[in-house]
Each structure stands twice: as C-alpha cells, then as structure tokens.
Design an enzyme around this catalytic site. Structure first.
Site, PDB file in Angstrom:
ATOM      1  N   HIS A 363       0.802  -1.234   0.000  1.00 11.69           N
ATOM      2  CA  HIS A 363       0.000   0.000   0.000  1.00 11.69           C
ATOM      3  C   HIS A 363       0.828   1.274   0.000  1.00 11.69           C
ATOM      4  CE1 HIS A 363      -3.974  -1.875   0.803  1.00 11.69           C
ATOM      5  NE2 HIS A 363      -3.235  -2.787   1.393  1.00 11.69           N
ATOM      6  N   LYS A 552      -7.955  13.555   5.021  1.00  9.32           N
ATOM      7  CA  LYS A 552      -7.084  12.375   4.958  1.00  9.32           C
ATOM      8  C   LYS A 552      -6.047  12.511   6.059  1.00  9.32           C
ATOM      9  CE  LYS A 552      -6.256  13.641   0.583  1.00  9.32           C
ATOM     10  NZ  LYS A 552      -6.474  12.461  -0.247  1.00  9.32           N
ATOM     11  N   ARG A 553      -5.283  11.446   6.311  1.00  9.98           N
ATOM     12  CA  ARG A 553      -4.186  11.553   7.281  1.00  9.98           C
ATOM     13  C   ARG A 553      -3.313  12.755   6.911  1.00  9.98           C
ATOM     14  NH1 ARG A 553      -0.481   7.687   6.313  1.00  9.98           N
ATOM     15  NH2 ARG A 553      -1.549   6.943   4.461  1.00  9.98           N
ATOM     16  N   LYS A 558       1.030  14.188   1.193  1.00  3.72           N
ATOM     17  CA  LYS A 558      -0.345  14.512   0.786  1.00  3.72           C
ATOM     18  C   LYS A 558      -0.523  16.024   0.570  1.00  3.72           C
ATOM     19  CE  LYS A 558      -2.230  10.467   3.182  1.00  3.72           C
ATOM     20  NZ  LYS A 558      -2.993   9.674   2.185  1.00  3.72           N
ATOM     21  N   THR A 660      -8.542   6.470  -1.904  1.00  4.91           N
ATOM     22  CA  THR A 660      -9.901   5.964  -2.075  1.00  4.91           C
ATOM     23  C   THR A 660     -10.889   7.087  -1.774  1.00  4.91           C
ATOM     24  OG1 THR A 660      -9.712   5.070   0.157  1.00  4.91           O
ATOM     25  CG2 THR A 660      -9.500   3.513  -1.658  1.00  4.91           C
ATOM     26  N   LYS A 664     -14.548   8.341  -3.522  1.00  6.13           N
ATOM     27  CA  LYS A 664     -15.790   8.645  -2.788  1.00  6.13           C
ATOM     28  C   LYS A 664     -16.328  10.021  -3.186  1.00  6.13           C
ATOM     29  CE  LYS A 664     -13.891   5.794   0.785  1.00  6.13           C
ATOM     30  NZ  LYS A 664     -12.877   5.797   1.859  1.00  6.13           N
TER      31      LYS A 664
HETATM   32  C1  26W Z   1       4.279   0.873   9.240  1.00  6.75           C
HETATM   33  C2  26W Z   1       3.277   1.740   9.827  1.00  6.75           C
HETATM   34  C3  26W Z   1       2.229   2.214   8.877  1.00  6.75           C
HETATM   35  C4  26W Z   1       0.960   1.799   9.062  1.00  6.75           C
HETATM   36  C5  26W Z   1      -0.052   2.279   8.253  1.00  6.75           C
HETATM   37  C6  26W Z   1       2.524   3.088   7.863  1.00  6.75           C
HETATM   38  C7  26W Z   1       1.533   3.569   7.063  1.00  6.75           C
HETATM   39  C8  26W Z   1       0.236   3.158   7.253  1.00  6.75           C
HETATM   40  C9  26W Z   1      -0.836   3.719   6.380  1.00  6.75           C
HETATM   41  C10 26W Z   1      -1.931   4.219   7.230  1.00  6.75           C
HETATM   42  C11 26W Z   1      -1.195   2.779   5.305  1.00  6.75           C
HETATM   43  C12 26W Z   1      -2.315   3.298   4.415  1.00  6.75           C
HETATM   44  O1  26W Z   1      -3.400   3.576   4.850  1.00  6.75           O
HETATM   45  N1  26W Z   1      -2.042   3.367   3.126  1.00  6.75           N
HETATM   46  C13 26W Z   1      -3.044   3.783   2.172  1.00  6.75           C
HETATM   47  O2  26W Z   1      -3.680   2.632   1.667  1.00  6.75           O
HETATM   48  C14 26W Z   1      -4.770   2.958   0.826  1.00  6.75           C
HETATM   49  C15 26W Z   1      -5.463   1.684   0.438  1.00  6.75           C
HETATM   50  O3  26W Z   1      -4.717   0.982  -0.495  1.00  6.75           O
HETATM   51  C16 26W Z   1      -4.314   3.758  -0.374  1.00  6.75           C
HETATM   52  O4  26W Z   1      -5.446   4.154  -1.088  1.00  6.75           O
HETATM   53  C17 26W Z   1      -3.523   4.985   0.064  1.00  6.75           C
HETATM   54  O5  26W Z   1      -2.964   5.615  -1.068  1.00  6.75           O
HETATM   55  C18 26W Z   1      -2.422   4.575   1.034  1.00  6.75           C
HETATM   56  O6  26W Z   1      -1.773   5.714   1.559  1.00  6.75           O
END
Ligand code: 26W
Length: 812
Positions: A363, A552-553, A558, A660, A664
C-alpha cells in the site's frame, strides 16, 4: 458439540416473523433492561442493533453451512486495521429494513437518524488501508466470496483528536464503554501466542521452542451482511489476555500491582492502534501486536481446515490468505512454523504450502513505511521464527542461483545483515507470497520499477495490479440518501448491487431538469455540512460558497501544506482587492497526524492559526473561510463527502499509492483537483479529461528533481505569491509575532522541499483560479459533476473483489 435431536428451530422463533418494531421493544426491555419511558437514544440504538442482528443470524448460519457443503474456497483477509465505521445503518440498509425502522420510530416520536448517530464509531483504523479492508468485507459479502476478516479488537483503537490552542491533542477513544451490540464473544475460541525463550534440538533432530511468555488470543465475531443480506460473512477480531491467572497469593499479601502484572502486560497488546513507536518498548509492542493477531488467525484457519480435511498439502486448494500490507507478513514464517513444529511436516513442503496460500498487497512505496525489524528484536522475541526466516532465505537464494547464474540474491533476501542487521518484511512477504499486488495502475508500475525491482526481475509473474474500489452502499446509498433517491428514481435501483449501471446517468448530464435536481441535492448536503461545521467548531459558513475539501491523514506527501499556502495566498489577493469578483470559498480540512510526527502536527497548528486570522478578518468576510474539523473518522467522512464541490487529491506524484477518498468524492459528484498520482490517473480516464482538474509535476519529473537536487529557495523567490506567504509565516503574521513557531515548516520548504510544494505551487494556484471561473458557470459545473458520478461505476469495490477473486484467490 452436544448430541441433540433438535435439527430445525420452530418457525415461531424466526425473527423475521416478528415485526421489527416489536423486536426492538422486546430487546429494549429484556436485553437492554430499560423501560421505554426512560430509554435514551443509546438504549434505542442498542435495542435496534440487537433486533437487526437477530435477523442476520439465520443468513449467517446459512452462509456458513453453504460454504462447508460446497467446500467453497475460503479467503482470509488479515489486516491490522478495519475501519468499519458505524454498523447499524449499513446493516438495516443491506437487510432492507430502513423503511420499517424509520416508520416504527416516527410512530413513537423518535427520529431514526438520531438513533443511528448514537452508535459509537469503531475507531479500529487509521487510514485508507483500514477503510479499504472494511469496503472489502462489504463487497466480499455482496459478491458472495466466502471471506473472513481477521484483525485486532483494540480496546481504544486510534486516538480521539481535539485541538488545544490549535495544537493536536490525543486522547484515548472509548468506543467500547457502552458495550458492542454487534459482536459475539467466543470465549471457547482461544489460542496461545508465544514469545521469547530459546530453541533446542531434541534427540530426533526436531527443533523445540520453549517460550518465556505466553498470551491468549480470544475471538469476537461480528456478522457482515452483503447487499440484500443474501450472504453474511464474519469479521473475527482478537483480544489479548494473560495465560496466567491472577496471582492470588500475592494479591492476598496486599501486593495488588504485582499480582496483576501478567494480566496488564498481556492486555496491553490489544489496547491501542499504533502505539507510539519512537521508543524501543513501543516498537516491540507493535511487533507483538502483529505476531499476536497473525498467529491467532493462522491457528484458527488451520483448525477450521482440519475439521473436514486431513491432508494439509491441500491447503492452497481450499484456502487463500491476503496480507494487507506487511503488518501480517510474519505469517510467512509463522505458517511454516505451525506446519513443521505442530503438524510434523517437512520444511520445504511447508514453505511450498505457505507460498501457495499467501498473497501480499503493498500500500505504499514510502521507504519509511516499508517495515523492517532489528534482527536483535526478532531473535529475542521470536527465536524460532528467525531460524525459519533464515531457512527461507537460504531456499530462496538457492532458487535464484539455480535460475540466474551469477545473480546475487543478498539484496533481495529477507535478512539484511548490514547496518546492524534487519529483517525486511516487504521482502519476506514477497518471497513468501504467491501473488503480490499494488493498488492502482501507477503504483503497481512504480512497485515494479522501484522497491521490488530486483524481485520483480526474478519473479516477473508475481506482481499484478488490483486498483482499489469503494462500496457504493456506504459511500453513496447511505451517506447521501438524497442523491441515492434521485439516481434510483431516474435509472432504477440496480446500481446499488452493480455500480456499472450508474453509467445510465450519462445522458442525463445533458438534461437541465436533472442537473437542477442534482444541484438541489448538493445544496441540501452542503447545508447539512454547514450545520455540522457550526456545531463542531462554531464557524458559520455559507452553503452557496464553493466547498473545497481535503480530508485524509496529515502527511507531507499529501501536501495539506500546499493547500494551506494557497489559501493564505488567496487571502492576500482577496484582501488586496476585495471587490474583484472573487468566487467565495470554504476551505475545509480534517485528518489526524501520527502522534510522533512533529512536522505534521505543526502543519495542523499552522492551518488552525491561519483560520483564526482569516475567519476574523472582516475584509474577506463572505469570501473566504478556513475550517479544520477535529477527529476525522468514517462518520465525519459520511457528512463531509456528500457536501463537497471540490475534492483535493494533490499528493506529490508517485507517492499516493491509490487513494480511495478521491473515488468517494467523485462518486458523490465533487470535481477533483489533483495530480497524476495513484488512482487519480484512472479516475481521469473514466470521467474524461474535461471533467477533472489535473495539474503539476508527474511522477517521473518528481523523481528526477528529488534525485537531481533542486533549489526550492530559488523557486520560492521566483513565485511572488508564495514568497509573500512564506515571508508572512516566518515573520510571525499568523503567530502573534512569534517568528520561531513555524520555523520547522519554513526551513523545510526552503531548504529541502522533498515533496515538491514549491515547483507545483504556481500550477496549483492557476488551476484553482480556473476552478473559480468554472464554478461560477453553475450549469456547466453541474454537468461535469453529473458526469463524475455517472462514470465512477468501475470504482466499485465489488469490481476490485472480483479481480482479487479471479486473479489471486481463484475463489469465484
Ligand atoms: C508501518 C506503519 C504504517 C501503518 C499504516 C505506515 C503507514 C500506514 C498507512 C496508514 C497505510 C495506508 O493507509 N495506506 C493507504 O492505503 C490505501 C489503500 O490501499 C491507499 O489508497 C492509500 O494511497 C495509502 O496511503
């Protein structure tokens, strides 16, 4: 199991034979224990949830029986996050009970909507990865995949965000405080999870692991009904408890803390999502969380398999396991360990079985998010797993040497012996997976070219793409009832179960009467959002202004910062000439910053400080408002997205794996301003170049600049509006003269600007002014908006799940 003659329940017990209202009243009194005259909304919510849950159980059991009988291939989706949001509305909608529930409550002078809002939002996720997992559960149940979600039942989940003087404050989320009406606790389903200790070889040459710590994983099941309730799957979440009982002797000696020590340590594993990882303890806890839920899930699925199968070599035929990012990647050695140590199989065969079942979704390409663990930590917590990882690495190296003469496997192996020694979880997941997928066309391509370049060369068939999708049930039907009704009355209801039908709206883009109705729905949604903004942060906004939303985060890639800088530049321009015919705008932000991500938190503070100045300046009153809503979660998204005119998808090209939220918004008729990044590329292809606002550097140009060295201070100097804003920030314009507060941001942009805010700023400004102009021509704007909604059919998560089922799981 008991030996009973009872085969079928009497008809009279079937919940469907009781009117929903009666069932609610019965649950209110006999399950919740409240008298109708004293019940608060939360009690009604509990009673309704229980009544609806009753109606799901038969379908749930039918589904389970069918899966057993048909020996359907089972799909297990392992994820650290399931951002499911509130479940009640989803359940009544999918079960076709909305009208009945509405009718019952209005008869009693109650409003269904208010009762739905009394449900807490399960805070079991953080970002898109967690929400994707939740959309996939809905779609697996809709499409009819025998899917089961496995994750963690976090007691507190993600933190609750509030602002104190504009700074992010993190508080524990207490979503379970009033209980959870959806889950079934399964105290009998419990698996031991081990850590630490040592490994010895016994007389037969078998490796025997004697762990120093054992924790129990207990199961909690939530039924997940698909559209129309035909198929009901399960989300099984694990909760940790100690394998040791309370030390009664110590307790009776008055040593209460010492007596409970084991319990406290064990339970800490499932307390919170993303424990701070800036300390060694935090990192170890996170690793233990990953092992905890992965091992419990694998033990559970093996147990289920062995109930009606003897031969474990048949596992890949009956079972597919999807690893949602690297968080459950320890599944590779853990599955091998279970087969070798607990089921007496050979190592090589065990690895083949594992590689036949496991698949890995990546991801993110951000190097810091590709997990790696210090060798020392793995050795200390998981000594047996480390042995197995070494064996896997050796097997892999032999495979590479046999296939490619002279190729050095070392850079591709899971273990990196250099720099102190690491286990690279991405490499481990890749080596142990049958299929590896990216989440948008661009992201998959970049995966092949960058992080997994060498592995892709040696296994060219392993990587494939499955572009993300969203469930149209939650993200249109439920969150936007006005638009859903308009669509249904125009083209019928088939779109809910098959979003490709939404393309039947295309001709209506040319229909003025339809456009007007479409616009009226949007205005209502904007009024609802305006009321929400007023109640959350006390800012009054004009629903006819352009609602421009970035939710978003908070992360540098971003580029919320670029949006904020553009807002400040717009403010300057408006203030300089308030009568210049500006398009009024409301800029809305929401999102959480990781607790240890200092710069992201400073960006939040900057936006909040700028909001204070801008929102209180009478010169721009009625022209510009800036709003940062606290505690972004699924429920907030459900109000924000239907009320948007403009969707901000402005990540540095090459960094957003998919996105995503972009889907939406477009489905709900917002236009996108975005870079050619992630799924924006595919959205553009579907909605058409004329119905999306694309700007900025492309992924290859970004990469060239990042490697070639750029001089952001020069770019700033050449971009007068940006220069002015940067000067204002550093001179304390937004910080009461404090020139230190935002130094971290300013220095970063001027000196490094890794995420290319400065070179993209002017293009972003220009396209925003173009958007201002187009929004003024409301008729054309609505036409574009309709074409966005009408062309989003392909972005249904049902389509994505069919792709996984056909190409990866072989499960349809
Ligand atoms: C290693 C710790 C960690 C944990 C979670 C690092 C990063 C994350 C994010 C929260 C992962 C995440 O949410 N990635 C997102 O995944 C979505 C689903 O595929 C994508 O649409 C987003 O682009 C992506 O940032």
């Amino acid at each position: 199991m008991t030996d009973t003659k009872l085969e079928k329940l009497p008809e009279s017990l079937d919940p469907k034979n009781v009117p929903l209202g009666e069932a609610v009243l019965r649950h209110l009194v006999y399950s919740v224990g409240k008298d109708a005259s004293h019940a608060v909304r939360r009690d009604w919510c509990a009673a309704l949830s229980l009544a609806v849950r009753d109606r799901m159980v038969d379908g749930w059991m039918d589904t389970t029986r069918r899966i057993y009988k048909e020996k359907a291939k089972r799909v297990y989706y392992l994820s650290m996050e399931f951002m499911i949001g509130r479940l009640l509305e989803d359940a009544i909608s999918n079960m076709g009970l909305t009208a009945e529930a509405k009718g019952f409550f209005s008869e009693h002078g109650l409003d269904l909507q208010e009762i739905l809002e009394a449900e807490p939002d399960p805070a079991l996720g953080n970002g898109g990865l967690g929400r994707l997992a939740a959309c996939f559960l809905d779609s697996m149940a809709t499409v009819g995949v025998a899917g089961m979600g496995y994750g963690i039942r976090y007691e507190h989940g993600i933190f609750r965000q509030s602002f104190q003087d504009g700074w992010q404050l993190e508080e524990p989320e207490d979503w379970l405080i009033f209980g959870n009406n959806w889950e079934f606790h399964r105290p009998e389903v419990s698996y031991p999870i081990s850590f630490g200790g040592s490994v010895q070889q016994d007389a037969q040459g078998k490796m025997v692991w004697t762990p120093s710590e054992r924790i129990l994983a207990g199961a909690f099941d939530t039924p997940i009904a698909g559209w129309q309730g035909k198929h009901v799957n399960t989300l099984r979440l694990w909760s940790a408890r100690s394998a040791e009982t309370l030390n009664l002797h110590q307790f009776n000696q008055g040593e209460f803390m010492a007596a409970s020590r084991q319990q406290v340590l064990a339970e800490s594993i499932t307390k919170v999502l993303y424990p701070g990882d800036h300390t060694a303890e935090g990192r170890e806890l996170r690793l233990k969380q990953e092992v905890f839920f992965t091992s419990a899930s694998l033990q559970d699925l093996l147990h289920r398999f062995l109930l009606d199968n003897k031969d474990l070599t048949a596992l890949p035929k009956h079972v597919a396991i999807q690893l949602n990012d690297t968080h459950p990647a320890i599944a590779v050695p853990e599955l091998v360990r279970l087969l070798v140590d607990e089921h007496d199989m050979e190592f090589v065969q065990s690895f083949e079985i594992a590689r036949g079942c496991l698949n890995y979704t990546n991801h993110t390409l951000l190097p810091e998010a590709l997990e790696k663990w210090p060798l020392e930590l793995i050795e200390r917590c998981l000594p047996r797993h480390l042995q197995i990882i070494r064996e896997i690495d050796n097997l892999f190296a032999a495979e590479i040497r046999a296939k490619f003469e002279g190729k050095d496997p070392a850079p591709m192996q899971a273990i990196d012996p250099h720099h102190g020694g690491w286990v690279r979880m991405g490499n481990l997941a890749f080596i142990g997976a049958k299929r590896v997928n990216g989440v948008s066309a661009l992201h998959t391509e970049l995966m092949k070219q960058t992080v997994f370049k060498d592995l892709h060369e040696v296994y060219p068939d392993r990587i494939l793409n499955q572009t993300n999708g969203i469930t149209p049930r939650r993200w249109l039907k439920e969150c936007n009832p006005g638009l859903a009704e308009l669509i249904t009355e125009t083209i019928g209801e088939d779109w809910v179960g098959d979003l490709s039908h939404i393309s039947e709206l295309v001709p209506y883009a040319e229909d003025k009467a339809f456009r007007d109705k479409f616009k009226a729905v949007k205005l209502e949604n904007k009024k609802r959002l305006a009321a929400y903004i007023q109640s959350e942060v006390g800012i009054k906004v004009d629903p006819t202004a352009l609602f421009d939303i970035q939710i978003k985060r908070i992360h540098e890639y971003k580029r919320q910062l670029m949006n904020a800088l553009e807002t400040m530049a717009l403010y300057n321009a408006m203030k300089a000439d308030p009568k210049a015919g500006w398009q009024p705008r409301v800029k809305i932000f929401a999102g959480k910053a990781a607790p240890s991500y200092t710069l992201a938190k400073l960006i939040i503070k900057l936006i909040n400080d700028a909001a204070k100045v801008i929102n209180n300046d009478p010169d721009v009153d009625g022209l510009l408002k800036l709003v940062f809503l606290p505690n972004y979660n699924v429920s907030a998204a459900e109000i924000l997205i239907p009320g948007a005119d403009l969707s901000e998808q402005i990540s540095t090209a090459g960094f957003e794996a998919s996105g995503t939220g972009n889907m939406k918004f477009a489905l709900n008729g917002a236009l996108t301003v975005g870079t050619l990044d992630g799924a924006n590329v595919e959205i553009k292809e579907h909605v058409g170049d004329d119905n999306i606002f694309i700007f900025g550097l492309e992924a290859d140009e970004v990469a060239a600049r990042q490697h070639g060295g750029c001089q952001p201070w020069v770019t700033v100097a050449e971009t007068p509006r940006l220069q002015e804003v940067v000067t204002q920030i550093s001179s304390g314009f937004y910080s009461n003269g404090d020139t230190e507060r935002f130094k971290g941001i300013v220095d970063n942009v001027l000196a490094h600007d890794y995420f290319q805010v400065t070179p993209d700023f002017q293009a972003y400004w220009d396209i925003q002014r173009k958007i201002d102009g187009e929004f003024k021509d409301q008729d054309t704007w609505q036409r574009m908006a309709v074409l966005n909604t009408a062309n989003m059919g392909w972005f249904s998560a049902d389509r994505t799940i069919r792709g996984y089922a056909n190409d990866i799981w072989k499960a349809l």
